[in-house]
Scaffold this active site. Sequence first.
Site, PDB file in Angstrom:
ATOM      1  N   HIS A  57       1.015  -1.464  -0.027  1.00  0.00           N
ATOM      2  CA  HIS A  57       0.156   0.254   0.192  1.00  0.00           C
ATOM      3  C   HIS A  57       0.771   1.054  -0.164  1.00  0.00           C
ATOM      4  O   HIS A  57       2.166   1.160   0.256  1.00  0.00           O
ATOM      5  CB  HIS A  57      -0.995   0.163   0.772  1.00  0.00           C
ATOM      6  N   HIS A  59       1.459   4.124   1.665  1.00  0.00           N
ATOM      7  CA  HIS A  59       2.027   4.880   2.668  1.00  0.00           C
ATOM      8  C   HIS A  59       3.206   5.005   3.022  1.00  0.00           C
ATOM      9  O   HIS A  59       4.061   3.366   2.286  1.00  0.00           O
ATOM     10  CB  HIS A  59       1.341   4.076   4.728  1.00  0.00           C
ATOM     11  N   ASP A  61       5.792   5.066   5.162  1.00  0.00           N
ATOM     12  CA  ASP A  61       6.587   3.776   5.962  1.00  0.00           C
ATOM     13  C   ASP A  61       6.567   2.116   5.129  1.00  0.00           C
ATOM     14  O   ASP A  61       6.943   1.129   5.725  1.00  0.00           O
ATOM     15  CB  ASP A  61       6.470   3.557   7.217  1.00  0.00           C
ATOM     16  N   HIS A  62       6.337   2.761   4.444  1.00  0.00           N
ATOM     17  CA  HIS A  62       5.878   0.644   2.801  1.00  0.00           C
ATOM     18  C   HIS A  62       6.740   1.402   1.728  1.00  0.00           C
ATOM     19  O   HIS A  62       7.117   0.778   1.619  1.00  0.00           O
ATOM     20  CB  HIS A  62       4.080   0.533   3.541  1.00  0.00           C
ATOM     21  N   HIS A 115      -7.623  -0.432   5.509  1.00  0.00           N
ATOM     22  CA  HIS A 115      -6.270   0.002   5.443  1.00  0.00           C
ATOM     23  C   HIS A 115      -6.066   1.356   4.982  1.00  0.00           C
ATOM     24  O   HIS A 115      -6.914   2.620   5.328  1.00  0.00           O
ATOM     25  CB  HIS A 115      -5.447  -0.401   6.333  1.00  0.00           C
ATOM     26  N   ASP A 134      -0.313  -3.270   6.656  1.00  0.00           N
ATOM     27  CA  ASP A 134      -0.175  -3.842   7.489  1.00  0.00           C
ATOM     28  C   ASP A 134      -2.521  -3.761   7.579  1.00  0.00           C
ATOM     29  O   ASP A 134      -3.291  -3.090   8.077  1.00  0.00           O
ATOM     30  CB  ASP A 134      -0.886  -1.680   7.333  1.00  0.00           C
ATOM     31  N   HIS A 172       4.284  -4.759  10.707  1.00  0.00           N
ATOM     32  CA  HIS A 172       4.943  -3.470  11.987  1.00  0.00           C
ATOM     33  C   HIS A 172       5.042  -4.599  13.434  1.00  0.00           C
ATOM     34  O   HIS A 172       4.466  -5.891  13.278  1.00  0.00           O
ATOM     35  CB  HIS A 172       3.715  -2.843  12.462  1.00  0.00           C
TER      36      HIS A 172
HETATM   37 FE    FE Z   1       2.310   0.490   8.165  1.00  0.00          FE
HETATM   38 ZN    ZN Z   2       0.074   1.838   6.181  1.00  0.00          ZN
END
Ligand code: FE
Ligand code: ZN
Length: 256
Positions: A57, A59, A61-62, A115, A134, A172
């Site tokens: 996805h 985001h 942090d990905h 998400h 996530d 995570h």
């Molecule tokens: Fe994340």
């Molecule tokens: Zn995420």
Amino acid sequence: MTALEIHQFTSRGDNYGVLIHDGDTGLTASIDTPEEAAVRKALQDTGWSLTHILNTHHHFDHVEGNEGLKAEFNCTIIGPKDEAGKIPQIDQAVGHGETFLFGNRPVRVIGTPGHTLGEISYHLPDEGLAFTGDTLFALGCGRVFEGTPEMMWQSLQRLAELPRETIVYCGHEYTLANAKFAITVNPENAALQQRMNEIIALRENDQPTLPTTIGLELDTNPFLRPADKDIRRVLAMESATDAEVFAEIRKRKDNF
Ligand code: FE
Ligand code: ZN
């Protein structure tokens, strides 16, 4: 065919990166790119050369490492078609029900929105392996940022249908916090109590609690267990639908 090699590493504090390496073809994929430097270090540690990125996805942090890693390795970036415009440098957009090959190994795309609206999970049926980003966490699930609780519940049901022995990697290390919440809504679950003790011991020794399995999550993750009598008793929702119970569990976790 030799077994796929897997290297999991931490980055950004609580994010996980995962590299998978196909020894038959020499291909290496990074599942998401939480942080360019951490992925580079993982490549150095393993001696593998990056050929693919599989994003779950959009985001930050990905996908943070997409641009820098693409610039160096010219790797093929595969990501969710429903948010392809937000995946930096994407080459191949894939959606629910599609299958592509990583070397000679099929990879099934499972649409798991909630998400984010376009989030996908990757399932390698021959390896008994899934990457759930996530969406599904150990003892938890992602926050419902873009979709609806009903959407997230449908997505989790798709993952719950995978074989119990399926090994699951996710985005995570949230497991200890998830466990502390889970026990409040499913206090009578002996398997959950036992898992809680194992998680505490692992985290005290700075060990990862991932990967998990679908079977372990079905037995202990309250977000997959809205039909459970103990959970329904705690929530006073004996006659609600599973989707309603799921939504209430998600709401309570948001406020925990
Ligand atoms: Fe994340
Ligand atoms: Zn995420």
